[in-house]
Design a protein around this motif. Sequence first.
Motif, short mmCIF file in Angstrom:
data_model
loop_
_atom_site.label_atom_id
_atom_site.label_comp_id
_atom_site.label_asym_id
_atom_site.label_seq_id
_atom_site.Cartn_x
_atom_site.Cartn_y
_atom_site.Cartn_z
N ILE A 36 113.28 98.47 173.22
CA ILE A 36 113.83 97.81 172.03
C ILE A 36 112.73 97.11 171.24
O ILE A 36 112.67 97.18 170.02
N THR A 39 110.53 99.77 169.73
CA THR A 39 111.25 100.37 168.60
C THR A 39 111.16 99.50 167.36
O THR A 39 110.96 99.99 166.25
N ASN A 186 117.43 103.77 171.80
CA ASN A 186 116.17 103.06 171.93
C ASN A 186 115.24 103.73 172.93
O ASN A 186 114.02 103.77 172.74
N SER A 189 113.94 106.59 171.19
CA SER A 189 112.99 106.11 170.19
C SER A 189 111.62 105.88 170.78
O SER A 189 110.60 106.18 170.15
N GLY A 337 117.35 99.20 165.85
CA GLY A 337 116.98 98.18 166.81
C GLY A 337 116.94 96.79 166.20
O GLY A 337 117.30 95.80 166.85
#
Length: 528
Positions: A36, A39, A186, A189, A337
């Motif tokens: 997170i 991201t 995430n 990502s 995010g």
Amino acid sequence: MSDRSGTLSSDEERLAALGYKQELNRGWSGFSNFAISLTIICILSGCFTTYGQAWNDGGPIAISIGWPVISCLVLLVGLSMAELASKYPTAGGIYYWAYSLGGVRWAWFTGWFNLLGLVAITAAVDYGAASFLNSVLALYNTHIILNFTTADPSTILHNTFILFFLILAAHSIINVFSSHLVALLNRISAWWMLGGVIVIVAVLIFGPSSHQSASFVFTHQTNNTGFPHYMYWFFVLPLGFLLTMYTFTGYDASAHLSEETRDAERAAPNGLWKAIAYSAVGGWALLLAITFAATHVAAINKGGGGAIPVIETALSTGLAKLVLDISTVGQLFCGMGCVAAASRMVFAFSRDGAVPGHTLWRRLNKHQTPTWSVLFVVTFALIITIPALFGNSVGFPVAFFAVTSITTIGLYIAYILPVFLRWRMGSRFEPGVWNLGKHYKWINAIAIVWVIICVIIFCLPTSPEAVPWNPAFSWSDFNYAPLVTIALALGVWIGWEAGAKRSFKGPVRTVDDPDIGTSDDPALMPVN
């Protein structure tokens, strides 16, 4: 989560010790927590969307040398915060740290600056993604709904704002309906960032017909601001630092998502500092690749000095599409995010009664996600970006860079206040399982001084036309970041004096058993 006998897990026990019962769904792994922050830092966003700030304010030297030097300073801020994330693994994050270390007043001001920064980063990232998506659609000669191939500056800005609105709406829907989906995206990502950087660097190495020299990349100075060149080292070049400082924002997400992360006392601090370190290395490689490909200097300057004119002049149309596609998708991940982290901050701050209308913002839906907090974030992100509808004479959205400055100023003020309080507390602070030991003394001190310098820099005008007493002053060029920052500080102070100092008591315990979590730890006994 609790086992069937009703016994609290170690994470729930630690959260109860901080005064809260488990309400959010604790389904995130340590990697998801790291992802997170990775991201939201999103080098595919920051390095691309604010490349022009460094190119125009300092030139290649602000990019190739400025990035690694400033990254090290940012890492010191991150390490200071990681120690606190281990001690206080709660969604309140920074605001809770300030309360525990300094008391209610510190928590009030820290929380509001953190909230401003998180709303602003949502706005900046999604607007940057909209701008890139606009350019991508133009490359594909798209005429669906809007004519994205138009060269009219005002039309470009209006089209970008419409895309910005649609992206915010999509991110709000994703965040409202599933925390698990956000966690999954995430994780995807994180790998997209890694793979995307590798592909883009490879394309920029092998795609262009020629490259700049190492001398140009590491020593060339540029001043496209309009300010005299004698101001280069002490004024112009520091303005270019926004590239690095803005990119490295939002990594407090690891702290805000700690109530949804397993083994949060270790996972949250590791996710926070590792996201900075990995992004520093990957971002430098990406920026060097872009700058080495910047051979058509005149065309790049004419195009505003951003990453898009570098890519479009260095690569074939097909390769330019590939690079911009990868970057745009990364930016869309990043915005998602940002909404997640910001909404958790609103939820936590509202849970403690700090936000007007807090009973609404702290509500959870059946998916255990804070629906109204998500709507709060995207609505105010949209509002503060409205000035981006009005660019300067060439359609350059000066307001976008003002929003990035607001993001950086708001978040770093919030970041450094609890770090200062921890540094002031000294040996009376009892650290968590992840800590800096005695190194906190110099790490905290350098971090504090650096943030003070940056806040001053990003309140400065970015062109002569932005200087209020200049006869050529134009509101379309004005950096309104200091006005927003001052207005917030004044508003928060007025709110405090008008009643919050009597009604706001800091974190409100939500555990059923008032005896759970009592502690003799002085760091858990705030000074009011």
